[in-house]
Design a protein around this motif. Structure first.
Motif, PDB file in Angstrom:
ATOM      1  N   PHE A  67       0.837  -1.199   0.000  1.00 21.87           N
ATOM      2  CA  PHE A  67       0.000   0.000   0.000  1.00 21.87           C
ATOM      3  C   PHE A  67       0.870   1.245   0.000  1.00 21.87           C
ATOM      4  N   SER A  68       0.291   2.312  -0.511  1.00 21.26           N
ATOM      5  CA  SER A  68       0.939   3.618  -0.495  1.00 21.26           C
ATOM      6  C   SER A  68      -0.142   4.669  -0.367  1.00 21.26           C
ATOM      7  N   THR A  69      -0.012   5.534   0.622  1.00 21.38           N
ATOM      8  CA  THR A  69      -1.007   6.595   0.804  1.00 21.38           C
ATOM      9  C   THR A  69      -0.921   7.645  -0.302  1.00 21.38           C
ATOM     10  N   MET A  70       0.157   7.626  -1.081  1.00 24.58           N
ATOM     11  CA  MET A  70       0.323   8.584  -2.180  1.00 24.58           C
ATOM     12  C   MET A  70      -0.215   8.046  -3.506  1.00 24.58           C
ATOM     13  N   PHE A  71      -0.618   6.781  -3.515  1.00 22.61           N
ATOM     14  CA  PHE A  71      -0.997   6.138  -4.763  1.00 22.61           C
ATOM     15  C   PHE A  71      -2.205   6.820  -5.414  1.00 22.61           C
ATOM     16  N   TRP A  90       3.117  15.088 -11.802  1.00 24.18           N
ATOM     17  CA  TRP A  90       3.059  13.623 -11.812  1.00 24.18           C
ATOM     18  C   TRP A  90       4.406  13.043 -11.402  1.00 24.18           C
ATOM     19  N   THR A  91       5.489  13.607 -11.923  1.00 22.51           N
ATOM     20  CA  THR A  91       6.826  13.106 -11.622  1.00 22.51           C
ATOM     21  C   THR A  91       7.174  13.325 -10.156  1.00 22.51           C
ATOM     22  N   TYR A  92       6.761  14.459  -9.625  1.00 29.25           N
ATOM     23  CA  TYR A  92       6.997  14.751  -8.208  1.00 29.25           C
ATOM     24  C   TYR A  92       6.344  13.692  -7.331  1.00 29.25           C
ATOM     25  N   VAL A  93       5.075  13.365  -7.610  1.00 26.68           N
ATOM     26  CA  VAL A  93       4.369  12.364  -6.810  1.00 26.68           C
ATOM     27  C   VAL A  93       4.993  10.990  -7.025  1.00 26.68           C
ATOM     28  N   TRP A  94       5.308  10.652  -8.284  1.00 22.93           N
ATOM     29  CA  TRP A  94       5.942   9.363  -8.588  1.00 22.93           C
ATOM     30  C   TRP A  94       7.254   9.222  -7.820  1.00 22.93           C
ATOM     31  N   PHE A  95       8.088  10.246  -7.872  1.00 17.44           N
ATOM     32  CA  PHE A  95       9.404  10.155  -7.244  1.00 17.44           C
ATOM     33  C   PHE A  95       9.302  10.171  -5.727  1.00 17.44           C
ATOM     34  N   ALA A  96       8.381  10.963  -5.194  1.00 16.92           N
ATOM     35  CA  ALA A  96       8.196  11.005  -3.747  1.00 16.92           C
ATOM     36  C   ALA A  96       7.768   9.633  -3.230  1.00 16.92           C
ATOM     37  N   GLN A  97       6.850   8.974  -3.948  1.00 21.64           N
ATOM     38  CA  GLN A  97       6.424   7.630  -3.556  1.00 21.64           C
ATOM     39  C   GLN A  97       7.597   6.653  -3.629  1.00 21.64           C
ATOM     40  N   PHE A  98       8.348   6.724  -4.715  1.00 20.90           N
ATOM     41  CA  PHE A  98       9.508   5.849  -4.897  1.00 20.90           C
ATOM     42  C   PHE A  98      10.561   6.096  -3.809  1.00 20.90           C
ATOM     43  N   LEU A  99      10.861   7.377  -3.545  1.00 26.99           N
ATOM     44  CA  LEU A  99      11.920   7.724  -2.604  1.00 26.99           C
ATOM     45  C   LEU A  99      11.565   7.293  -1.186  1.00 26.99           C
ATOM     46  N   LEU A 100      10.326   7.531  -0.785  1.00 29.85           N
ATOM     47  CA  LEU A 100       9.898   7.156   0.568  1.00 29.85           C
ATOM     48  C   LEU A 100       9.990   5.646   0.776  1.00 29.85           C
ATOM     49  N   ILE A 101       9.569   4.890  -0.248  1.00 26.88           N
ATOM     50  CA  ILE A 101       9.643   3.434  -0.147  1.00 26.88           C
ATOM     51  C   ILE A 101      11.098   2.973  -0.154  1.00 26.88           C
ATOM     52  N   TYR A 102      11.927   3.603  -0.990  1.00 26.95           N
ATOM     53  CA  TYR A 102      13.320   3.195  -1.137  1.00 26.95           C
ATOM     54  C   TYR A 102      14.108   3.409   0.159  1.00 26.95           C
ATOM     55  N   TYR A 103      14.035   4.625   0.725  1.00 28.01           N
ATOM     56  CA  TYR A 103      14.893   4.856   1.886  1.00 28.01           C
ATOM     57  C   TYR A 103      14.323   4.261   3.174  1.00 28.01           C
ATOM     58  N   ALA A 104      13.017   3.974   3.207  1.00 28.28           N
ATOM     59  CA  ALA A 104      12.462   3.290   4.386  1.00 28.28           C
ATOM     60  C   ALA A 104      12.903   1.832   4.422  1.00 28.28           C
ATOM     61  N   ASN A 105      13.136   1.257   3.222  1.00 25.34           N
ATOM     62  CA  ASN A 105      13.670  -0.101   3.095  1.00 25.34           C
ATOM     63  C   ASN A 105      12.836  -1.129   3.854  1.00 25.34           C
ATOM     64  N   MET A 106      11.496  -0.993   3.706  1.00 18.74           N
ATOM     65  CA  MET A 106      10.595  -1.955   4.324  1.00 18.74           C
ATOM     66  C   MET A 106      10.212  -2.999   3.285  1.00 18.74           C
ATOM     67  N   PRO A 107      10.488  -4.267   3.509  1.00 16.47           N
ATOM     68  CA  PRO A 107      10.284  -5.305   2.496  1.00 16.47           C
ATOM     69  C   PRO A 107       8.879  -5.327   1.912  1.00 16.47           C
ATOM     70  N   GLU A 108       7.848  -5.095   2.753  1.00 12.26           N
ATOM     71  CA  GLU A 108       6.477  -5.173   2.256  1.00 12.26           C
ATOM     72  C   GLU A 108       6.157  -4.045   1.267  1.00 12.26           C
ATOM     73  N   GLU A 109       6.986  -3.012   1.256  1.00 13.10           N
ATOM     74  CA  GLU A 109       6.761  -1.918   0.316  1.00 13.10           C
ATOM     75  C   GLU A 109       7.761  -1.935  -0.832  1.00 13.10           C
ATOM     76  N   THR A 110       9.000  -2.287  -0.546  1.00 14.67           N
ATOM     77  CA  THR A 110      10.004  -2.304  -1.619  1.00 14.67           C
ATOM     78  C   THR A 110       9.712  -3.377  -2.661  1.00 14.67           C
ATOM     79  N   VAL A 111       8.898  -4.377  -2.298  1.00 15.39           N
ATOM     80  CA  VAL A 111       8.573  -5.443  -3.251  1.00 15.39           C
ATOM     81  C   VAL A 111       7.868  -4.893  -4.485  1.00 15.39           C
ATOM     82  N   TYR A 112       7.134  -3.808  -4.322  1.00 16.24           N
ATOM     83  CA  TYR A 112       6.415  -3.205  -5.458  1.00 16.24           C
ATOM     84  C   TYR A 112       7.391  -2.800  -6.550  1.00 16.24           C
ATOM     85  N   PHE A 113       8.471  -2.122  -6.168  1.00 20.64           N
ATOM     86  CA  PHE A 113       9.448  -1.676  -7.161  1.00 20.64           C
ATOM     87  C   PHE A 113      10.392  -2.803  -7.561  1.00 20.64           C
TER      88      PHE A 113
END
Length: 411
Positions: A220-224, A275-298
């Motif tokens: 899940f992502s609250t930014m989706f 669109w790119t701002y939201v896309w990158f913000a979602q990607f960046l938050l998931i990437y640096y949090a490094n939570m397996p249940e979220e990084t699996v999406y990317f």
């Protein structure tokens, strides 16, 4: 109301015939053939029916999003009491009139997707919520109060019914304005637009969560929701731009000038960046949090089959619009604008493809006749229905209080 310039024929109507009608019908036929091919053929490596359902969901959702963006465009213009857009308001009105049909198609696809070749198998599979069953999934069981088929379809029907109601109402009020004159219909349009925007703002993210994000229910992502809204809005703007430019090239909309095209270009430029701002913000938050249940999406989207599409998505939807539309002159050239608008339409098809396919056709991936054919089929259907709706009314809202301002719009 009687001060409008007489150098333009505000009673002109679009005639839906000739090549436009022929090409749209041919495209619909191509789509039907591609769907039939997908459902009636199988081979050893690809389950075509599964891919066909996924592509129908993709294009049904995309079709509905562009029509909903037309209604959103109308509502924003009315609430802002914008003058520049009055001369081209018939185009998003035509999109809006098609929204009820698009909504019905999406509901049918989603309902079918819950059954045959279960697209929503991540939460709608056998035994996922039954304690003791071999397929029991505690995470999905915890979401079962929300993610269950009856409630899922109920939400989808209610949201799309509300959007369709306003999609029908706003063009109707504009037509009444043409017939009756005065400001009564315009004031009602402002009031109803404000109501629609509040409802749409709160429910659009939920619509995206349900229809697309739930395809991978562990993630899940609250930014989706806002990521989807950004894609919907910029593709809607691009579809409006394409329609305006092609009508201009065919001798219609004589009151539309380079300044209107420029304004559409500014919106397309700005919201491609958003669109790119939201896309990158979602990607960046998931990437640096490094939570397996979220990084699996990317992680899924970095697999070899999808990695080239992952980067092409950014090139088509961010890099290209940014570089091409950066200058003032570029946004005032119809051919440049037409190219970028088509690029964005294709780019966000790829964007939706990347949202949907990794979670639905995990074991039977492919790209070919099914994807391309269904895309053209829905483009043909959208074109046919939109141009048919556009041909029913005059191309100018002759009693719109800001039509004169729009005619003399200059930036």
């Amino acid at each position: 109301m009687g001060t409008h310039s007489h150098t333009h024929n505000f009673s002109e109507q679009f005639e839906f015939s000739g090549k436009a009608k022929t090409y749209s019908l041919v495209a619909i036929l191509v789509g039907i053939v591609a769907i039939a091919y997908g459902f009636l053929t199988e081979d050893g490596s690809n389950h075509h029916a599964e891919r066909t359902f996924a592509n129908l969901l993709l294009m049904g959702y995309y079709f509905t999003c562009v029509c909903a963006a037309g209604t959103f465009f109308l509502a924003v213009q009315y609430v802002a009491q914008a003058g520049w857009s009055a001369g081209l308001i018939r185009i998003p009105q035509a999109f809006s009139k098609v929204l009820p049909i698009a909504s019905i198609i999406l509901i049918i696809i989603a309902a079918a997707g819950l059954g045959t070749h279960n697209l929503y198998h991540h939460w709608n599979g056998e035994g996922l919520t039954e304690v003791g069953h071999k397929n029991y999934d505690p995470l999905i069981a915890g979401k079962a109060g929300y993610l269950n088929a009856p409630f899922f379809l109920t939400r989808l029907v209610i949201f799309l019914a509300i959007y369709s109601f306003f999609g029908y109402l706003l063009p109707k009020l504009s037509n009444n304005e043409d017939l009756e004159g005065g400001l009564n219909s315009y004031k009602r349009s402002i009031k109803n637009s404000a109501i629609f925007l509040v409802i749409f703002g709160f429910t659009t993210p939920i619509w995206a969560f349900d229809t697309i994000m739930s395809l991978e229910a562990h993630w899940f992502s609250t930014m989706f929701g806002w990521y989807n809204f950004a894609a919907m809005w910029v593709t809607g703007l691009s579809a409006i731009a394409i329609t305006v430019i092609l009508l201009k090239k065919n001798g219609y909309l004589t009151w539309i000038n380079d300044n209107h095209i420029h304004d559409l270009g500014k919106f397309m430029f700005a919201f491609s960046i958003f669109w790119t701002y939201v896309w990158f913000a979602q990607f960046l938050l998931i990437y640096y949090a490094n939570m397996p249940e979220e990084t699996v999406y990317f992680y899924k989207r970095f697999e070899p089959e999808y990695l080239p599409w992952f980067w092409l998505n950014l090139i088509m939807n961010f890099v290209s619009p940014l570089l091409i539309l950066m200058t003032r002159d570029a946004k005032r050239k119809m051919n440049v604008m037409l190219f970028v608008a088509i690029l964005i339409i294709c780019g966000h098809w790829l964007d939706y493809y990347m949202m949907i396919m990794p979670g639905t056709v995990e074991a039977h991936r492919g790209f070919g006749i099914i994807e391309i054919g269904i895309f053209f089929g829905f483009v043909g259907l959208f074109t046919f229905l939109t141009l048919n709706a556009l041909s029913k009314v005059a191309l100018a809202p002759k009693n719109h209080p800001f039509l004169e301002e729009s005619v003399h719009h200059h930036i």
